[in-house]
Design a protein around this motif. Structure first.
Motif, PDB file in Angstrom:
ATOM      1  N   ILE A  96     -31.988  79.435 -41.078  1.00 49.26           N
ATOM      2  CA  ILE A  96     -32.344  78.095 -40.623  1.00 49.26           C
ATOM      3  C   ILE A  96     -32.510  78.134 -39.111  1.00 49.26           C
ATOM      4  N   VAL A  97     -33.609  77.538 -38.624  1.00 56.69           N
ATOM      5  CA  VAL A  97     -33.804  77.337 -37.184  1.00 56.69           C
ATOM      6  C   VAL A  97     -33.865  75.832 -36.964  1.00 56.69           C
ATOM      7  N   ASN A  98     -32.862  75.304 -36.292  1.00 54.74           N
ATOM      8  CA  ASN A  98     -32.677  73.857 -36.137  1.00 54.74           C
ATOM      9  C   ASN A  98     -33.070  73.439 -34.728  1.00 54.74           C
ATOM     10  N   LEU A  99     -34.278  72.890 -34.598  1.00 52.43           N
ATOM     11  CA  LEU A  99     -34.817  72.545 -33.276  1.00 52.43           C
ATOM     12  C   LEU A  99     -35.089  71.057 -33.122  1.00 52.43           C
ATOM     13  N   ALA A 100     -34.755  70.252 -34.119  1.00 49.10           N
ATOM     14  CA  ALA A 100     -35.120  68.836 -34.102  1.00 49.10           C
ATOM     15  C   ALA A 100     -34.342  68.075 -33.031  1.00 49.10           C
ATOM     16  N   GLY A 101     -34.995  67.069 -32.456  1.00 49.38           N
ATOM     17  CA  GLY A 101     -34.322  66.214 -31.482  1.00 49.38           C
ATOM     18  C   GLY A 101     -35.290  65.395 -30.661  1.00 49.38           C
ATOM     19  N   GLU A 102     -34.930  64.152 -30.387  1.00 51.15           N
ATOM     20  CA  GLU A 102     -35.698  63.277 -29.508  1.00 51.15           C
ATOM     21  C   GLU A 102     -35.814  63.915 -28.122  1.00 51.15           C
ATOM     22  N   PRO A 103     -37.025  63.995 -27.533  1.00 52.70           N
ATOM     23  CA  PRO A 103     -37.153  64.559 -26.176  1.00 52.70           C
ATOM     24  C   PRO A 103     -36.226  63.853 -25.194  1.00 52.70           C
ATOM     25  N   ILE A 104     -35.559  64.639 -24.355  1.00 50.29           N
ATOM     26  CA  ILE A 104     -34.520  64.067 -23.493  1.00 50.29           C
ATOM     27  C   ILE A 104     -35.093  63.420 -22.236  1.00 50.29           C
ATOM     28  N   ALA A 105     -36.285  63.845 -21.817  1.00 50.57           N
ATOM     29  CA  ALA A 105     -36.805  63.374 -20.528  1.00 50.57           C
ATOM     30  C   ALA A 105     -38.062  62.522 -20.668  1.00 50.57           C
ATOM     31  N   ASP A 106     -38.295  61.976 -21.850  1.00 48.67           N
ATOM     32  CA  ASP A 106     -39.514  61.189 -22.048  1.00 48.67           C
ATOM     33  C   ASP A 106     -39.398  59.753 -21.564  1.00 48.67           C
ATOM     34  N   LYS A 107     -38.182  59.203 -21.609  1.00 46.03           N
ATOM     35  CA  LYS A 107     -38.001  57.785 -21.295  1.00 46.03           C
ATOM     36  C   LYS A 107     -36.729  57.583 -20.478  1.00 46.03           C
ATOM     37  N   ARG A 108     -36.644  56.415 -19.831  1.00 42.24           N
ATOM     38  CA  ARG A 108     -35.404  56.054 -19.140  1.00 42.24           C
ATOM     39  C   ARG A 108     -34.252  56.041 -20.138  1.00 42.24           C
ATOM     40  N   TRP A 109     -33.055  56.352 -19.644  1.00 38.23           N
ATOM     41  CA  TRP A 109     -31.897  56.422 -20.526  1.00 38.23           C
ATOM     42  C   TRP A 109     -31.237  55.051 -20.685  1.00 38.23           C
ATOM     43  N   SER A 110     -31.878  54.187 -21.433  1.00 39.32           N
ATOM     44  CA  SER A 110     -31.207  52.951 -21.835  1.00 39.32           C
ATOM     45  C   SER A 110     -30.139  53.314 -22.856  1.00 39.32           C
ATOM     46  N   ALA A 111     -29.278  52.372 -23.171  1.00 40.71           N
ATOM     47  CA  ALA A 111     -28.244  52.635 -24.169  1.00 40.71           C
ATOM     48  C   ALA A 111     -28.882  53.012 -25.507  1.00 40.71           C
ATOM     49  N   ALA A 112     -29.971  52.318 -25.853  1.00 40.55           N
ATOM     50  CA  ALA A 112     -30.646  52.602 -27.121  1.00 40.55           C
ATOM     51  C   ALA A 112     -31.277  53.997 -27.109  1.00 40.55           C
ATOM     52  N   GLN A 113     -31.881  54.380 -25.970  1.00 41.46           N
ATOM     53  CA  GLN A 113     -32.514  55.690 -25.886  1.00 41.46           C
ATOM     54  C   GLN A 113     -31.468  56.800 -25.914  1.00 41.46           C
ATOM     55  N   LYS A 114     -30.342  56.592 -25.250  1.00 37.96           N
ATOM     56  CA  LYS A 114     -29.259  57.580 -25.312  1.00 37.96           C
ATOM     57  C   LYS A 114     -28.800  57.783 -26.754  1.00 37.96           C
ATOM     58  N   ALA A 115     -28.691  56.681 -27.493  1.00 40.24           N
ATOM     59  CA  ALA A 115     -28.274  56.772 -28.891  1.00 40.24           C
ATOM     60  C   ALA A 115     -29.290  57.564 -29.703  1.00 40.24           C
ATOM     61  N   ARG A 116     -30.598  57.334 -29.451  1.00 40.40           N
ATOM     62  CA  ARG A 116     -31.631  58.078 -30.174  1.00 40.40           C
ATOM     63  C   ARG A 116     -31.561  59.568 -29.856  1.00 40.40           C
ATOM     64  N   ILE A 117     -31.364  59.886 -28.579  1.00 44.21           N
ATOM     65  CA  ILE A 117     -31.266  61.286 -28.163  1.00 44.21           C
ATOM     66  C   ILE A 117     -30.108  61.983 -28.874  1.00 44.21           C
ATOM     67  N   CYS A 118     -28.974  61.320 -28.905  1.00 44.93           N
ATOM     68  CA  CYS A 118     -27.784  61.910 -29.533  1.00 44.93           C
ATOM     69  C   CYS A 118     -27.920  61.974 -31.049  1.00 44.93           C
ATOM     70  N   ASP A 119     -28.269  60.841 -31.655  1.00 51.23           N
ATOM     71  CA  ASP A 119     -28.295  60.774 -33.116  1.00 51.23           C
ATOM     72  C   ASP A 119     -29.320  61.728 -33.713  1.00 51.23           C
ATOM     73  N   SER A 120     -30.467  61.892 -33.037  1.00 46.56           N
ATOM     74  CA  SER A 120     -31.509  62.773 -33.567  1.00 46.56           C
ATOM     75  C   SER A 120     -31.041  64.225 -33.616  1.00 46.56           C
ATOM     76  N   ARG A 121     -30.086  64.585 -32.789  1.00 51.36           N
ATOM     77  CA  ARG A 121     -29.522  65.932 -32.788  1.00 51.36           C
ATOM     78  C   ARG A 121     -28.300  66.025 -33.681  1.00 51.36           C
ATOM     79  N   TRP A 122     -27.366  65.117 -33.468  1.00 49.06           N
ATOM     80  CA  TRP A 122     -26.075  65.217 -34.146  1.00 49.06           C
ATOM     81  C   TRP A 122     -26.172  64.966 -35.647  1.00 49.06           C
TER      82      TRP A 122
END
Length: 293
Positions: free
Chosen positions: A57-83
């Motif tokens: 398995i190669v696990n590379l999925a995740g919301e791009p970290i530098a595409d948008k300002r880090w609002s609370a909602a965007q931080k949650a998307r960044i984390c949840d998409s990985r975790w």
């Protein structure tokens, strides 16, 4: 081999698929429905995949970290998409009788947090506690729960991936091509980078090297400061690089997310070099010259 790839349509994943599709049977976990080919199958749900029939398995999925300002909602998307996906993968992997032999799971050099001029290898422990570290630390901890006598786990602590058609360079090129580029902030922060071809090659190397496990710094052996990077990019494009981006302006534009641009890490690939991996592009000038910019 039978390989499952998550994030198979991203910058690294799509290059990996192109490299492997003639050699291996690939299954891509994708939210978008796609048509299967002889060598590549697409599945939208992890439950549709029998991990007893997967070798790696190669696990590379995740919301791009530098595409948008880090609002609370965007931080949650960044984390949840990985975790969340990593946790689901590990639970599924641990529930089968014949688990894959290896899990190569994404991470980033942001694991180390902001650092100074000291060279940092995989044994470095003085992490700076900030958002980028928190993302990667939990991401890695979740992936390591798959480690067993049957399954080897490697963690890709990836730097800035250089490619002609995507990633960080895609955002940097427009101002630099206009002669409007320059260093960011002081320019003294280190950038640890890697050419996309070397990124694909090292994942293949890890796949076949049973002696590698745990964290692996996926960066070229010669990190440079942002000022040097800017100068080299401008030289490659035959343009001046005379317009720096002041830190206050960057913070105004991007908020907290600007920290990943204003601060850096001088990361070196100790474990890859010790294992005998040979970089095709160890120097930044070589990497930039090899790209069709």
């Amino acid at each position: 081999m039978r390989i499952l790839i998550t994030g198979g349509t991203g910058l690294i994943g799509s290059a990996l698929v192109k490299h492997w599709q003639a050699q291996h049977q690939l299954t891509i976990l994708s939210r978008t429905a796609r048509t299967d080919t002889e060598q590549v199958r697409y599945r939208q749900q992890l439950s549709d995949i029998d991990l007893n029939q997967i070798d790696a398995i190669v696990n590379l999925a995740g919301e791009p970290i530098a595409d948008k300002r880090w609002s609370a909602a965007q931080k949650a998307r960044i984390c949840d998409s990985r975790w969340q996906l990593t946790e689901q993968l590990v639970q599924a992997l641990n529930s089968v009788s014949h688990p894959p032999k290896i899990l190569i799971s994404g991470s980033a050099i942001g694991f180390y947090g902001r650092q100074g001029e000291q060279e940092i290898d995989e044994d470095y422990q003085a992490f700076f506690p900030e958002f980028s570290h928190d993302i990667c630390a939990r991401w890695e901890n979740l992936a390591m729960q798959a480690s067993s006598p049957q399954t080897r786990v490697c963690l890709l602590r990836t730097g800035v991936v250089l490619a002609a058609k995507g990633g960080a360079l895609k955002k940097m090129l427009p101002p630099f091509k206009l002669g409007l580029g320059g260093k960011i902030g002081s320019g003294e922060q280190y950038m640890s980078w890697i050419h996309l071809d070397d990124m694909v090659a090292l994942i293949d190397f890890i796949l076949h090297n049973d002696n590698l496990s745990g964290p692996v710094n996926a960066v070229a052996p010669k990190p440079v400061t942002n000022a040097v990077f800017s100068a080299e990019l401008a030289k490659r494009l035959h343009r001046p690089a005379l317009l720096p981006m002041p830190a206050p302006v960057l913070k105004l534009l991007f908020g907290e997310m600007s920290d990943i641009l204003l601060y850096g890490q001088r990361v070196v690939p100790k474990r890859l070099l010790e294992a005998g991996f040979q970089f095709r592009y160890p120097q930044l000038s070589q990497a930039l010259n090899a790209l069709a910019l």
